[in-house]
Design a protein around this motif. Structure first.
Motif, PDB file in Angstrom:
ATOM      1  N   PHE A  21      34.664  -8.594  28.984  1.00 43.97           N
ATOM      2  CA  PHE A  21      35.263  -8.506  27.657  1.00 43.97           C
ATOM      3  C   PHE A  21      35.088  -7.094  27.102  1.00 43.97           C
ATOM      4  N   ALA A  22      33.956  -6.462  27.415  1.00 49.53           N
ATOM      5  CA  ALA A  22      33.690  -5.104  26.936  1.00 49.53           C
ATOM      6  C   ALA A  22      34.684  -4.090  27.496  1.00 49.53           C
ATOM      7  N   ASP A  23      35.418  -4.440  28.553  1.00 52.79           N
ATOM      8  CA  ASP A  23      36.399  -3.544  29.164  1.00 52.79           C
ATOM      9  C   ASP A  23      37.776  -3.620  28.493  1.00 52.79           C
ATOM     10  N   VAL A  24      37.948  -4.546  27.550  1.00 51.75           N
ATOM     11  CA  VAL A  24      39.240  -4.728  26.882  1.00 51.75           C
ATOM     12  C   VAL A  24      39.424  -3.642  25.826  1.00 51.75           C
ATOM     13  N   ASP A  25      40.624  -3.060  25.780  1.00 51.21           N
ATOM     14  CA  ASP A  25      40.889  -2.018  24.790  1.00 51.21           C
ATOM     15  C   ASP A  25      41.711  -2.565  23.625  1.00 51.21           C
ATOM     16  N   ALA A  26      42.114  -1.714  22.719  1.00 47.38           N
ATOM     17  CA  ALA A  26      42.827  -2.121  21.509  1.00 47.38           C
ATOM     18  C   ALA A  26      44.191  -2.747  21.812  1.00 47.38           C
ATOM     19  N   ASN A  27      44.717  -2.519  22.999  1.00 46.66           N
ATOM     20  CA  ASN A  27      45.993  -3.106  23.401  1.00 46.66           C
ATOM     21  C   ASN A  27      45.830  -4.492  24.022  1.00 46.66           C
ATOM     22  N   GLY A  28      44.594  -4.950  24.167  1.00 48.65           N
ATOM     23  CA  GLY A  28      44.335  -6.287  24.691  1.00 48.65           C
ATOM     24  C   GLY A  28      44.277  -6.395  26.204  1.00 48.65           C
ATOM     25  N   HIS A  29      44.335  -5.261  26.905  1.00 50.39           N
ATOM     26  CA  HIS A  29      44.195  -5.304  28.363  1.00 50.39           C
ATOM     27  C   HIS A  29      42.978  -4.484  28.792  1.00 50.39           C
ATOM     28  N   ILE A  30      42.661  -4.558  30.080  1.00 50.79           N
ATOM     29  CA  ILE A  30      41.513  -3.814  30.584  1.00 50.79           C
ATOM     30  C   ILE A  30      41.806  -2.317  30.483  1.00 50.79           C
ATOM     31  N   ASN A  31      40.877  -1.583  29.917  1.00 57.36           N
ATOM     32  CA  ASN A  31      41.008  -0.153  29.680  1.00 57.36           C
ATOM     33  C   ASN A  31      41.079   0.617  30.998  1.00 57.36           C
ATOM     34  N   ASN A  32      41.870   1.692  31.024  1.00 56.02           N
ATOM     35  CA  ASN A  32      41.988   2.507  32.231  1.00 56.02           C
ATOM     36  C   ASN A  32      40.643   3.059  32.693  1.00 56.02           C
ATOM     37  N   GLY A  33      39.754   3.358  31.748  1.00 54.02           N
ATOM     38  CA  GLY A  33      38.423   3.843  32.114  1.00 54.02           C
ATOM     39  C   GLY A  33      37.653   2.811  32.918  1.00 54.02           C
ATOM     40  N   ALA A  34      37.850   1.537  32.607  1.00 50.97           N
ATOM     41  CA  ALA A  34      37.193   0.465  33.364  1.00 50.97           C
ATOM     42  C   ALA A  34      37.742   0.411  34.791  1.00 50.97           C
ATOM     43  N   PHE A  35      39.035   0.693  34.966  1.00 51.71           N
ATOM     44  CA  PHE A  35      39.608   0.748  36.319  1.00 51.71           C
ATOM     45  C   PHE A  35      38.838   1.763  37.162  1.00 51.71           C
ATOM     46  N   LEU A  36      38.581   2.942  36.562  1.00 51.37           N
ATOM     47  CA  LEU A  36      37.870   3.997  37.285  1.00 51.37           C
ATOM     48  C   LEU A  36      36.452   3.575  37.635  1.00 51.37           C
ATOM     49  N   GLU A  37      35.794   2.851  36.742  1.00 51.01           N
ATOM     50  CA  GLU A  37      34.436   2.357  37.018  1.00 51.01           C
ATOM     51  C   GLU A  37      34.436   1.337  38.153  1.00 51.01           C
ATOM     52  N   LEU A  38      35.417   0.441  38.165  1.00 52.01           N
ATOM     53  CA  LEU A  38      35.518  -0.552  39.238  1.00 52.01           C
ATOM     54  C   LEU A  38      35.733   0.142  40.580  1.00 52.01           C
ATOM     55  N   LEU A  39      36.556   1.171  40.585  1.00 56.94           N
ATOM     56  CA  LEU A  39      36.800   1.918  41.815  1.00 56.94           C
ATOM     57  C   LEU A  39      35.582   2.751  42.216  1.00 56.94           C
ATOM     58  N   GLU A  40      34.837   3.248  41.254  1.00 56.59           N
ATOM     59  CA  GLU A  40      33.609   3.980  41.567  1.00 56.59           C
ATOM     60  C   GLU A  40      32.598   3.057  42.237  1.00 56.59           C
TER      61      GLU A  40
END
Length: 147
Positions: A21-40
């Motif tokens: 839930f902490a990865d959700v941004d103001a648009n209601g979807h997973i934030n692009n920064g969280a994508f980078l963390e998952l890939l890291e």
């Protein structure tokens, strides 16, 4: 050899990641920064579990990250993060990555240039021949995992 990073079939190494839930941004979807963390997360696991196994000590640092975001992901859910080596050179290698949602759709792809680093001078240095040989084998192998 050219790799389609959006093709789940090219990856032999992956991790399953829980979307928070902490990865959700103001648009209601997973934030692009969280994508980078998952890939890291998957990249670090791949480098530790597959690339470094049985080799002399060597250090690499991120020199460049190039990410393409392809579709949204939403909380709650899971994602599969994938990783493999796609190129090897004298002083650097390129890690290819894909992120897939719970339905198997590609949500992002990423190329990461990892630079071989001399621990004393903190400058780029050629890979040890044994390391370079392993990198070449991983690039050529099915799924990016040494056969």
């Amino acid at each position: 050899m050219a790799f389609d990073l959006a093709d789940r079939g090219i990856y032999g190494f992956s991790t399953t990641e829980n979307l928070r839930f902490a990865d959700v941004d103001a648009n209601g979807h997973i934030n692009n920064g969280a994508f980078l963390e998952l890939l890291e997360n998957v990249r670090v696991s791949y480098l530790r579990q597959i690339v470094r196994t049985g080799l002399p000590r060597f250090r690499m640092v991120v020199g460049r990250i190039e990410a393409d975001f392809k579709r949204q992901m939403f909380y709650p859910g899971t994602a599969v993060a994938c990783c493999r080596l796609i190129e090897a050179h004298d002083r650097k290698c390129v890690v290819g990555q894909g992120l897939f949602d719970g339905e198997g759709n590609c949500t992002a792809v990423q190329k990461v240039i990892m630079v071989s680093l001399n621990e004393e001078t903190h400058r780029a240095t050629p890979f040890d021949p044994a390391v370079r040989a392993m990198l070449d084998r991983l690039v050529a192998s099915k799924g990016g995992i040494d056969p």
